[in-house]
Design a protein around this motif. Sequence first.
Motif, PDB file in Angstrom:
ATOM      1  N   PRO A  54       0.798  -1.228   0.000  1.00 49.54           N
ATOM      2  CA  PRO A  54       0.000   0.000   0.000  1.00 49.54           C
ATOM      3  C   PRO A  54       0.826   1.271   0.000  1.00 49.54           C
ATOM      4  O   PRO A  54       0.329   2.337  -0.329  1.00 49.54           O
ATOM      5  CB  PRO A  54      -0.799  -0.124   1.304  1.00 49.54           C
ATOM      6  CG  PRO A  54       0.100  -0.903   2.205  1.00 49.54           C
ATOM      7  CD  PRO A  54       0.829  -1.875   1.317  1.00 49.54           C
ATOM      8  N   MET A  55       2.121   1.170   0.388  1.00 52.92           N
ATOM      9  CA  MET A  55       2.934   2.384   0.505  1.00 52.92           C
ATOM     10  C   MET A  55       4.403   2.009   0.564  1.00 52.92           C
ATOM     11  O   MET A  55       4.769   0.863   0.855  1.00 52.92           O
ATOM     12  CB  MET A  55       2.548   3.166   1.769  1.00 52.92           C
ATOM     13  CG  MET A  55       2.898   2.435   3.060  1.00 52.92           C
ATOM     14  SD  MET A  55       2.217   3.239   4.537  1.00 52.92           S
ATOM     15  CE  MET A  55       0.490   2.722   4.400  1.00 52.92           C
ATOM     16  N   SER A  56       5.246   2.974   0.272  1.00 46.93           N
ATOM     17  CA  SER A  56       6.684   2.829   0.482  1.00 46.93           C
ATOM     18  C   SER A  56       7.104   3.798   1.569  1.00 46.93           C
ATOM     19  O   SER A  56       6.591   4.917   1.649  1.00 46.93           O
ATOM     20  CB  SER A  56       7.459   3.098  -0.815  1.00 46.93           C
ATOM     21  OG  SER A  56       7.256   4.425  -1.247  1.00 46.93           O
ATOM     22  N   VAL A  57       8.007   3.358   2.408  1.00 50.66           N
ATOM     23  CA  VAL A  57       8.445   4.172   3.541  1.00 50.66           C
ATOM     24  C   VAL A  57       9.963   4.191   3.582  1.00 50.66           C
ATOM     25  O   VAL A  57      10.634   3.318   3.034  1.00 50.66           O
ATOM     26  CB  VAL A  57       7.883   3.628   4.875  1.00 50.66           C
ATOM     27  CG1 VAL A  57       6.371   3.666   4.885  1.00 50.66           C
ATOM     28  CG2 VAL A  57       8.368   2.205   5.133  1.00 50.66           C
ATOM     29  N   SER A  58      10.486   5.205   4.235  1.00 51.21           N
ATOM     30  CA  SER A  58      11.930   5.316   4.416  1.00 51.21           C
ATOM     31  C   SER A  58      12.193   5.874   5.798  1.00 51.21           C
ATOM     32  O   SER A  58      11.269   6.103   6.580  1.00 51.21           O
ATOM     33  CB  SER A  58      12.535   6.230   3.341  1.00 51.21           C
ATOM     34  OG  SER A  58      12.001   7.534   3.447  1.00 51.21           O
ATOM     35  N   GLY A  59      13.474   6.095   6.099  1.00 50.90           N
ATOM     36  CA  GLY A  59      13.812   6.691   7.378  1.00 50.90           C
ATOM     37  C   GLY A  59      13.140   8.045   7.539  1.00 50.90           C
ATOM     38  O   GLY A  59      12.913   8.754   6.563  1.00 50.90           O
ATOM     39  N   ALA A  60      12.816   8.401   8.771  1.00 52.27           N
ATOM     40  CA  ALA A  60      12.072   9.633   9.005  1.00 52.27           C
ATOM     41  C   ALA A  60      12.949  10.869   8.998  1.00 52.27           C
ATOM     42  O   ALA A  60      12.444  11.986   8.939  1.00 52.27           O
ATOM     43  CB  ALA A  60      11.333   9.539  10.340  1.00 52.27           C
ATOM     44  N   THR A  61      14.250  10.695   9.048  1.00 48.44           N
ATOM     45  CA  THR A  61      15.154  11.847   9.076  1.00 48.44           C
ATOM     46  C   THR A  61      16.106  11.785   7.895  1.00 48.44           C
ATOM     47  O   THR A  61      16.445  10.700   7.400  1.00 48.44           O
ATOM     48  CB  THR A  61      15.973  11.881  10.379  1.00 48.44           C
ATOM     49  OG1 THR A  61      16.692  10.642  10.521  1.00 48.44           O
ATOM     50  CG2 THR A  61      15.061  12.066  11.578  1.00 48.44           C
ATOM     51  N   LEU A  62      16.540  12.952   7.446  1.00 48.12           N
ATOM     52  CA  LEU A  62      17.480  13.008   6.330  1.00 48.12           C
ATOM     53  C   LEU A  62      18.816  12.385   6.713  1.00 48.12           C
ATOM     54  O   LEU A  62      19.282  12.511   7.850  1.00 48.12           O
ATOM     55  CB  LEU A  62      17.716  14.458   5.908  1.00 48.12           C
ATOM     56  CG  LEU A  62      16.644  15.126   5.048  1.00 48.12           C
ATOM     57  CD1 LEU A  62      17.055  16.550   4.741  1.00 48.12           C
ATOM     58  CD2 LEU A  62      16.388  14.357   3.771  1.00 48.12           C
ATOM     59  N   THR A  63      19.415  11.732   5.756  1.00 53.35           N
ATOM     60  CA  THR A  63      20.727  11.133   5.933  1.00 53.35           C
ATOM     61  C   THR A  63      21.605  11.518   4.749  1.00 53.35           C
ATOM     62  O   THR A  63      21.128  11.582   3.618  1.00 53.35           O
ATOM     63  CB  THR A  63      20.617   9.602   6.027  1.00 53.35           C
ATOM     64  OG1 THR A  63      19.802   9.249   7.135  1.00 53.35           O
ATOM     65  CG2 THR A  63      21.993   8.970   6.205  1.00 53.35           C
ATOM     66  N   ILE A  64      22.876  11.781   5.028  1.00 53.94           N
ATOM     67  CA  ILE A  64      23.831  12.064   3.955  1.00 53.94           C
ATOM     68  C   ILE A  64      24.721  10.832   3.803  1.00 53.94           C
ATOM     69  O   ILE A  64      25.329  10.373   4.778  1.00 53.94           O
ATOM     70  CB  ILE A  64      24.689  13.300   4.266  1.00 53.94           C
ATOM     71  CG1 ILE A  64      23.798  14.509   4.570  1.00 53.94           C
ATOM     72  CG2 ILE A  64      25.625  13.610   3.111  1.00 53.94           C
ATOM     73  CD1 ILE A  64      24.569  15.759   4.951  1.00 53.94           C
ATOM     74  N   VAL A  65      24.782  10.293   2.611  1.00 50.51           N
ATOM     75  CA  VAL A  65      25.583   9.101   2.348  1.00 50.51           C
ATOM     76  C   VAL A  65      26.659   9.456   1.332  1.00 50.51           C
ATOM     77  O   VAL A  65      26.356   9.892   0.217  1.00 50.51           O
ATOM     78  CB  VAL A  65      24.709   7.948   1.819  1.00 50.51           C
ATOM     79  CG1 VAL A  65      25.575   6.713   1.567  1.00 50.51           C
ATOM     80  CG2 VAL A  65      23.597   7.625   2.806  1.00 50.51           C
ATOM     81  N   GLY A  66      27.912   9.301   1.750  1.00 49.74           N
ATOM     82  CA  GLY A  66      29.041   9.566   0.870  1.00 49.74           C
ATOM     83  C   GLY A  66      29.980   8.387   0.827  1.00 49.74           C
ATOM     84  O   GLY A  66      29.745   7.351   1.470  1.00 49.74           O
TER      85      GLY A  66
END
Length: 445
Positions: free
Chosen positions: A273-285
Amino acid sequence: MALIAAVAVVSLLIGVAVMQFIVSPAELAARTAAPEPGPVTAPIEQRTIENTIVSRGEITYADAVEASVDTAGASDRPVVTGHVPEVGAVLQPGGIALELAGRPVVVLSGDLPAYRSLAVGMRGPDVVQLKVALAGMGYWVGDTASDVFDYDTAVALGVLYEQIGYAPAAGGPEAQQMLRDAERGVRDAGTGLAQARAALSQAVDAGATNVIGEQAAVNAASDQLSDAQQLLAEAQEGVLPTLPSSEALFLADLPRRVDAVSVKRGDILSGSPMSVSGATLTIVGSVSQQDAELITEGLTAFFPAPDGTELTATVQRVTAPQTRSTEGAAENSADQSSGGAARYTVELSPGELSPEQIEALRGTNVRLRIPIASTDGEVLAVPIAALSAGSAGEERVELLIDPKSGPDAETENIAVRAGLAADGYVEIASDDPRIEAGVKVVVGR
């Protein structure tokens, strides 16, 4: 005479102009001769030295997954009846992700998906996951290490349903009828035991010498009451709160942010029914292994905001590249030996951001600056080329005392203590008072 004078003046001016472009061989040799050899110098500076790793990173909501609800065991058609979340909504533990056929889909913390309905007496890793999730929300579930769905687990589940405004699933009408029958059986058995005891008492009071029959009746009635009480206990367990698999959505790393919704009210649920992700921004380098060895958790990094201001982020973890076994490992080694070394992943958590900044930054690629060492404010610094080693291994700089005429410049070696080096400069300190900002040191000849 006037004409002659004018011609003379013009000729003089032309002669002067031409002479500007005529250079004698001696003068030409003097102009093109190499300068007199002498020391190349640079001034001692007052500056902050910072050893920095520079990389790039993607700003995103991490760990995007497709949420799934097990509707195979649902008693009713999985019609979406309410609680459809909006994009950007945050799913918290104990919240409602969706409503299907009037029943809630409760968000719980865990890695295992709900693959079966849970009830009293069942055991397994999914039971442990449920108990840990309920305990994490403050409910008493007894021993969270036990893999048994017991009375305490059922009570905690019932309290959760009560708090979200729904009656818990509890065995259905059949289980309720069994409970009523068991309660009636206990009452009847209790009445029978009381009657048998009264008959035995009357026989004893009447002076009867043989009361074996009356005593046997009491024993039989007592056994019937024990059996009825056992059936009642089982029936009571049958109406304790259960967790249908269609009413649980287990998600790791809660809270989660809703990225996309594929259903609306009135739809019959089929698929995610939906796609979800982490609730806070993350920087990936990503960084090289050499740089990764210098980065530790908790370091502060800097990156530019859309308006050009500098924002901060904190290093959360540094992850080594996944290793491959057997043939894959051999290929990986070959890649690295040929210069294609795998990169390490760096995850950072941005500092506090405004909603406008979040919206502008999401999905962008930014330049990351991660200082791994820095001087405490401004220090005396010289180009690295100015530093040399003495005969005893001490570090020193060559101080310019008097430039004179180049080759005859007067210099003196001064012992110094070297500190942090970065960006072509090195921190120095000396007990000699002549070592100060602005004084020139030799960097070459």
